[in-house]
Design an enzyme around this catalytic site. Structure first.
Site, PDB file in Angstrom:
ATOM      1  N   TYR A  42       0.853  -1.193   0.000  1.00  0.00           N
ATOM      2  CA  TYR A  42       0.000   0.000   0.000  1.00  0.00           C
ATOM      3  C   TYR A  42       0.877   1.227   0.000  1.00  0.00           C
ATOM      4  CZ  TYR A  42      -4.977  -0.071  -0.209  1.00  0.00           C
ATOM      5  OH  TYR A  42      -6.243  -0.121  -0.692  1.00  0.00           O
ATOM      6  N   GLU A  44      -0.439   4.822  -0.551  1.00  0.00           N
ATOM      7  CA  GLU A  44      -1.200   6.068  -0.759  1.00  0.00           C
ATOM      8  C   GLU A  44      -0.314   7.273  -0.516  1.00  0.00           C
ATOM      9  OE1 GLU A  44      -4.697   5.865   1.669  1.00  0.00           O
ATOM     10  OE2 GLU A  44      -5.784   4.684   0.185  1.00  0.00           O
ATOM     11  N   ASP A 188      -4.077  14.660 -25.293  1.00  0.00           N
ATOM     12  CA  ASP A 188      -4.224  13.239 -24.936  1.00  0.00           C
ATOM     13  C   ASP A 188      -3.498  12.438 -26.019  1.00  0.00           C
ATOM     14  OD1 ASP A 188      -4.945  10.627 -24.573  1.00  0.00           O
ATOM     15  OD2 ASP A 188      -7.093  11.022 -24.325  1.00  0.00           O
ATOM     16  N   THR A 214      -1.827   6.862 -22.263  1.00  0.00           N
ATOM     17  CA  THR A 214      -1.788   5.493 -21.778  1.00  0.00           C
ATOM     18  C   THR A 214      -0.346   5.006 -21.965  1.00  0.00           C
ATOM     19  OG1 THR A 214      -2.474   4.802 -23.978  1.00  0.00           O
ATOM     20  CG2 THR A 214      -4.182   4.897 -22.311  1.00  0.00           C
ATOM     21  N   LYS A 217      -0.109   1.483 -25.315  1.00  0.00           N
ATOM     22  CA  LYS A 217      -0.370   1.511 -26.760  1.00  0.00           C
ATOM     23  C   LYS A 217       0.975   1.596 -27.491  1.00  0.00           C
ATOM     24  CE  LYS A 217      -5.009   3.083 -25.828  1.00  0.00           C
ATOM     25  NZ  LYS A 217      -5.999   4.166 -25.836  1.00  0.00           N
ATOM     26  N   ARG A 223      -0.312  -1.960 -18.950  1.00  0.00           N
ATOM     27  CA  ARG A 223      -1.589  -1.262 -19.021  1.00  0.00           C
ATOM     28  C   ARG A 223      -1.640  -0.202 -17.921  1.00  0.00           C
ATOM     29  NH1 ARG A 223      -5.822  -2.066 -21.943  1.00  0.00           N
ATOM     30  NH2 ARG A 223      -4.545  -3.560 -23.041  1.00  0.00           N
TER      31      ARG A 223
HETATM   32  C1  LIG Z   1      -7.099   4.470 -25.123  1.00  0.00           C
HETATM   33  C2  LIG Z   1      -7.415   5.892 -24.924  1.00  0.00           C
HETATM   34  C3  LIG Z   1      -7.783   6.393 -23.665  1.00  0.00           C
HETATM   35  C4  LIG Z   1      -8.174   5.524 -22.484  1.00  0.00           C
HETATM   36  O1  LIG Z   1      -7.322   4.612 -22.033  1.00  0.00           O
HETATM   37  P1  LIG Z   1      -7.799   3.433 -21.040  1.00  0.00           P
HETATM   38  O2  LIG Z   1      -6.523   2.995 -20.444  1.00  0.00           O
HETATM   39  O3  LIG Z   1      -8.486   2.427 -21.890  1.00  0.00           O
HETATM   40  O4  LIG Z   1      -8.711   4.035 -20.025  1.00  0.00           O
HETATM   41  C5  LIG Z   1      -7.929   7.758 -23.525  1.00  0.00           C
HETATM   42  N1  LIG Z   1      -7.734   8.580 -24.567  1.00  0.00           N
HETATM   43  C6  LIG Z   1      -7.417   8.129 -25.803  1.00  0.00           C
HETATM   44  C7  LIG Z   1      -7.228   9.101 -26.911  1.00  0.00           C
HETATM   45  C8  LIG Z   1      -7.272   6.777 -26.018  1.00  0.00           C
HETATM   46  O5  LIG Z   1      -7.012   6.333 -27.247  1.00  0.00           O
END
Ligand SMILES: *Cc1c(COP(=O)(O)O)cnc(C)c1O
Length: 398
Positions: A42, A44, A188, A214, A217, A223
């Site tokens: 833990y 936090e 993003d 993320t 990807k 993840r």
């Molecule tokens: C995949 C994605 C997310 C979200 O990611 P998760 O880990 O699935 O919550 C947010 N923004 C964009 C542009 C994405 O392609």
């Protein structure tokens, strides 16, 4: 039983030709670190300011991950705790908006993400979404139109970054619009983080106030997600993640993020990023040769969005048919799709997984041939399996 199922899934990942642009194959080291007893702790709070004892080593690990994130993304502030991209985005809303405030992201059907203000997501339910879309003719970002909406609606937050947009994003243009109305600009970069780190795509910093991504990807880590940006927002963003949205961070995943960031700092990673776009370009050429219509005419990223309406098959049917042949893609809406999301007009596919496997330009062209033949009803299973056998991903032992 459970072990058998896991083994089957690893086997499937080896055999199938994975083309989902938001997926990748994390390295065995990244995967191994996620399975360590770091999971037990833990933690936090943040390094040096924890609510639990026994933090001696975990503090060092998380601090190291933060330093790496700052170095790799060339930003002054990074938070490595977000469990997912959706949470990282929500933290930005929590930090800068009140319920009912206006937010401007790209609509879901044009390539935006659920968390950019979609009606079915909390960001569309608790905030007022004033979405932009792509230009009907070019199917690309239209900054005149985006500026017009921004000046009229004056959103507090503008989001640039997409899940199904095949073109490079000009973050500087977005900054100029955000500046005019004093909005926060969120980049993003979930899909393109690997291309930015690999210096293929231009960097959103310092144009964006906040950057979310993320880690699983194109970045090819575990993840999870990262939250980054300007130093002046560090405090409110940290608070938005913890205690705002999350409890204890996943330190085993944070350590795996650090391992992925180490990998992202290598020369090999740059080669991989270059390869991603090179393979996508090769597929673009081959699809066009075979009479396919690509949304926006092509790609300069890792992904292609294919409009199948002139091929007499909808995206869902195509994706199912391809899966029968061990080719894994997404059914996907195209901009201004006349068909419902359950039967969208397109498929979305990408090259990060092919690049990670070490495939070459000739393979990419052959893959397009296989897709084309499969969509015409031919059985190409054996050929796909023969191809993936040449490029295995994981040893049995993972
Ligand atoms: C995949 C994605 C997310 C979200 O990611 P998760 O880990 O699935 O919550 C947010 N923004 C964009 C542009 C994405 O392609």
């Amino acid at each position: 039983m459970l072990e058998d199922l896991i083994k089957k899934e690893v086997e499937r990942q080896n055999q199938d030709l994975g083309l989902i642009p938001s997926e990748n194959y994390a390295s065995p080291r990244v995967l191994k670190i996620m399975g360590t007893p770091l999971s037990n702790k833990y933690a936090e709070g943040y390094p040096g300011k924890r609510y639990y004892q026994g933090m001696k080593w975990v503090d060092k690990i998380e601090s190291y991950a933060i330093e790496l994130a700052k170095r790799v993304f060339k930003v002054p502030y990074a938070n490595v705790q977000p469990h997912a991209g959706a949470i990282a985005n929500l933290a930005v809303y929590l930090a800068f908006l009140k319920p009912g405030d206006k937010v401007m992201g790209m609509s879901l059907d044009a390539g935006g993400h659920l968390t950019h203000g979609s009606k079915v997501n909390i960001t569309g339910k608790w905030f007022q979404s004033v979405p932009y879309t792509v230009n009907k003719e070019t199917e690309m970002l239209d900054f005149d139109e985006i500026r017009k909406i921004a000046l009229k609606e004056k959103p507090k937050l503008i989001i640039a970054g997409y899940s199904a947009y095949p073109r490079q994003v000009d973050f500087k243009e977005f900054k100029e619009i955000a500046r005019e109305i004093d909005a926060i600009l969120l980049a993003d970069i979930s899909h393109i983080a690997g291309l930015i780190v690999g210096e293929i795509h231009s960097h959103p910093y310092p144009y964006a106030d906040v950057i979310t991504t993320t880690t699983h990807k194109t970045l090819r880590g575990p993840r999870g997600a990262l939250l980054m940006g300007k130093e002046k927002y560090a405090k409110i963003l940290d608070k938005a993640i913890f205690p705002g949205l999350q409890g204890g961070p996943l330190e085993h995943v944070i350590a795996a993020k650090a391992a992925a960031l180490e990998e992202a700092s290598t020369k090999e990673f740059k080669e991989y990023a270059k390869k991603i776009v090179k393979l996508a370009k090769a597929m673009e050429e081959e699809f066009l040769n075979r009479g396919y219509r690509l949304v926006s005419g092509g790609t300069d990223t890792h992904l292609l969005l294919i409009d199948l309406r002139n091929k007499g098959i909808n995206g869902k049917k195509a994706a199912v048919l391809l899966e029968k042949n061990h080719i894994i893609v997404n059914a996907n809406s195209i901009p201004f799709d006349p068909n419902p999301p359950t039967k969208p007009s397109g498929i979305r596919l990408g090259t990060p997984m092919m690049a990670t496997r070490g495939m070459e330009v000739d393979d990419a062209k052959y893959v397009v041939e296989l897709i084309d033949r499969a969509l015409q009803g031919e059985d190409v299973k054996e050929e796909v399996l023969n191809l993936t056998k040449l490029y295995p991903v994981y040893e049995e032992s993972v």
